[in-house]
Enzyme design. Sequence first.
Site, PDB file in Angstrom:
ATOM      1  N   GLY A  83       0.834  -1.192   0.000  1.00 59.37           N
ATOM      2  CA  GLY A  83       0.000   0.000   0.000  1.00 59.37           C
ATOM      3  C   GLY A  83       0.865   1.236   0.000  1.00 59.37           C
ATOM      4  N   GLY A 114      -0.597   4.644   0.106  1.00 61.61           N
ATOM      5  CA  GLY A 114      -1.328   5.842   0.466  1.00 61.61           C
ATOM      6  C   GLY A 114      -0.556   6.593   1.529  1.00 61.61           C
ATOM      7  N   ALA A 148      -0.363   6.248   4.838  1.00 61.39           N
ATOM      8  CA  ALA A 148       0.351   5.388   5.782  1.00 61.39           C
ATOM      9  C   ALA A 148       1.496   4.666   5.093  1.00 61.39           C
ATOM     10  CB  ALA A 148      -0.614   4.390   6.422  1.00 61.39           C
ATOM     11  N   SER A 166     -17.326  16.873   1.455  1.00 58.17           N
ATOM     12  CA  SER A 166     -16.505  16.927   2.662  1.00 58.17           C
ATOM     13  C   SER A 166     -17.268  17.387   3.902  1.00 58.17           C
ATOM     14  CB  SER A 166     -15.337  17.887   2.434  1.00 58.17           C
ATOM     15  OG  SER A 166     -14.675  18.158   3.646  1.00 58.17           O
ATOM     16  N   ARG A 190     -20.114  12.229  13.200  1.00 58.91           N
ATOM     17  CA  ARG A 190     -20.732  11.679  11.997  1.00 58.91           C
ATOM     18  C   ARG A 190     -21.841  10.674  12.288  1.00 58.91           C
ATOM     19  NH1 ARG A 190     -15.169  10.924   8.392  1.00 58.91           N
ATOM     20  NH2 ARG A 190     -14.924  13.151   7.942  1.00 58.91           N
ATOM     21  N   GLU A 248      -5.795   2.951   8.182  1.00 61.97           N
ATOM     22  CA  GLU A 248      -7.149   2.403   8.236  1.00 61.97           C
ATOM     23  C   GLU A 248      -7.160   0.885   8.235  1.00 61.97           C
ATOM     24  OE1 GLU A 248     -11.529   3.008   6.038  1.00 61.97           O
ATOM     25  OE2 GLU A 248      -9.733   3.901   5.154  1.00 61.97           O
ATOM     26  N   ARG A 267     -15.163   7.362  13.997  1.00 65.40           N
ATOM     27  CA  ARG A 267     -14.019   8.244  13.779  1.00 65.40           C
ATOM     28  C   ARG A 267     -14.490   9.673  13.614  1.00 65.40           C
ATOM     29  NH1 ARG A 267     -11.798  10.629   9.578  1.00 65.40           N
ATOM     30  NH2 ARG A 267     -12.844   9.418   7.968  1.00 65.40           N
TER      31      ARG A 267
END
Length: 659
Positions: free
Chosen positions: A41, A43, A45, A285, A331, A447, A457
Amino acid sequence: MTKLNSKIPDGAIETKWAKYRSTVPLVNPANKRSIEIIVVGSGLAGSSAAASLAELGYKVKCFCFQDSPRRAHSIAAQGGINAAKNYQNDGDSIFRLFYDTVKGGDYRAREGNVYRLAEVSANIIDQCVAQGVPFAREYGGYLSNRSFGGTQVQRTFYAAGQTGQQLLLGAYSALERQIGLGNVKMYSRHEMLEVVTIEGKARGIIARDLVTGKLERHFGHAVLLCTGGYGNVFFLSTNAMGCNVTAAWKAHRQGAYFGNPCFTQIHPTCIPVSGDHQSKLTLMSESLRNDGRIWVPKQKDDTRKPKDIPEDERDYYLERRYPAFGNLVPRDVASRAAKERCDAGYGVGASKMAVYLDYAAAIERYGKAQANKLGIHNASPQQIIEMGKDVVKEKYGNLFEMYAKITGEDPYETPMRIYPAVHYTMGGLWVDYELMTTVPGLYALGEANFSDHGANRLGASALMQGLADGYFVIPYTIGSYLSADIRTKAIPTDHEAFVTAEKNVQDTLDKMMNIKGTKSVDHFHKRLGKIMWDKCGMARNEQGLKEAISEIRALREEFWKDVRIPGIQNELNPELEKAGRVADFLELGELMCMDALERKESCGGHFREESQTEDGEAKRDDDKFSYVAAWEYKSQGSFEVHKEELKFDIVHPSQRSYK
C-alpha cells in the site's frame, strides 16, 4: 485467559510514548542495511512508512495495485487533518484532542494509543509544511484552522477541499526521493494475494503482476500492511472502486486477528443515490458542515423549492436537537438524525431520501465581513452575496464545482442535497501498541488496523492517523522486533513456504477462472452490498443480522458455482482482480454480521435497534461490552472471538452528549 497483549507501556499517560521511545531496542545503521521490509500500500500510511524506513537505512519494497502511488485513495480525503497546535488560542490541547477522540469513538478505543496519536499530531503539521504542503493560511501568514464534527475548537488544518491530495503529494515526494536514491524499490500494478509465514513469522508475500498476470515471491524480514479500509463490502460507498479487504483478509486467514469488524462509519455528507446504475457514491466533505446549515421542511412531503420555504417553516434539526454542537455533531449522530428525519417523511428531492445543506447564511455572513474589510459600508444585498460567494469559493470551491458537475445544480444558488453513505471502517486487523498484528513481523498501519478510533471516527482524524503511524510510530516500534532478528539472513524465495503459498494462490485463481458461470462479478457484489446495507448498515437488529448471515453464506456458495470471469488469467484482467476481492468480501461480510450480532449494545457507528434511549440515541452497555472483539479465523465461516478489555483511567465513560 486472553491471547491478546496490547503492550501498552506502564506509567502516566503523558509519559508512556516518551518512555517507550527512550527505552525501545534499536537497530544500528550497519544492520539496517541488511534488513528488508515489505510495505503493501502506498497511500498516506504506506508512503510515509516506506519513505521513513528507507531514510533510516532499511531496504524497502513498496507495492500498490494502482499505476502510481499518487492514485492511492488517500487523495479523496478533502476536508482536513487534525492537530493539537492550538493556533486559534481557543482552548485546544493534546489532552482535549485525546478526550474528544475517545469520546467521539464512544469509549471503545484504547487510551494509550489515542493519547499517542494526539501527542504526535503537531509533529505531522510541521513535517508536512517542511515538505511544501500548501496548507491554507490566514492573512498574517499563520496556518488556518476550521471546525469539524465532535469538537468545540478549531483544530483542522486544510488545503482548500483537497487536503488528502496535497498531503499525499508530500508523502509521495518523500517516497520518490528514496526510490531515486535506490533505498525503495517500487512495484506498482502489483496486488498482494498472500502473506508467507515461516516458523510463525511473516517473511514475505505472494504478489500478482496485474499487467502480465504473473505471480511473484518477495521476501521481507517484516511486512507492513497499509491497505486502507473495507467499506466497499457494501458495494456503494465513498471509497474508490478498487478499495478492498484482500490484503488484510489474507493476513487474517494466516493468523492475524480481525478487530471490531462491525464498526463501520456512515458519513452524513454525501450526494444521495440516484439509481441502480451507480458504482460508487460521492462524498461532500465534512468541512462543509463547518459553515453550512442542515435542514428539512417542517411539513411532510413538502414539494416546494427550498428557496420558497420560509425560514420559520424549516427544521434545522441538528441545531434543535444538539444546541451545544449544532451542525458539528459527530458523523454517527448526524447520520442517524438524517435517517430519522427521512424515515419520518421529511426527506427532500425526488427520492425523499435526502436533506438540505444550505450555504445561504454563510455566504451572507462572509459577504458582510468582506464588505467591512474593504470599507464598503453601504453594500447592497447583491454585492454582499457576490463577495460572500467569492470567499466561499476560495475555501470550498472545488467541492462546490464537483457537486455542480454531478448534479447539474448550482450549490451557490440552491442548497445541496445530502444523505449518509458508507465511508470509513474503524474495524481492521487487531494490532498492539507497536502496530504489530497477532502474527509476529506482520504490521498494520492506518485504516487497515483497528486501533485509534473506537466505534466512530471524528472527521479529519484519518489523515492524522495514517501519517502518525507512518512517520512517527512505526520507525520506532519496528525496531523492537527487528533488533532481535538481525541475524536472520534473507530467506531464498524457493523456500518451501513460498512455493506452497504461491501454489495456493495459483489454485484459487485457476478455480475462479474455471467456474465459467453466467453472472458477472458485479452481480454478486451488488447483491452482497444490498444485504449488508439493509441488515448491517445504519441500523442493525438481531433478526436482520441472522438473516444476513444465512443470505451471505448462500450467496457465497452461488458465487463459487456461477460467477463468470471473461478473458484469460495471464494478462491484464480487471474482472479477475474484482472476483478475488469480492470472494474475500463474501467472507468478511459474514464476519461483520457475526460481530454485530455478538455486540448487543449501540455504540458509535454500530446502532442496534434493541439498544437505544427514549429519544433514539445510542445506548452503550459498558459493563458487558467495554472490550475489543478480536476474531480468530478457524475455517470458512468459523471464527473464535477473543476479548481485549478496555480500561479507562483518564476519560471515564459516560452517556455521550452533544446537547
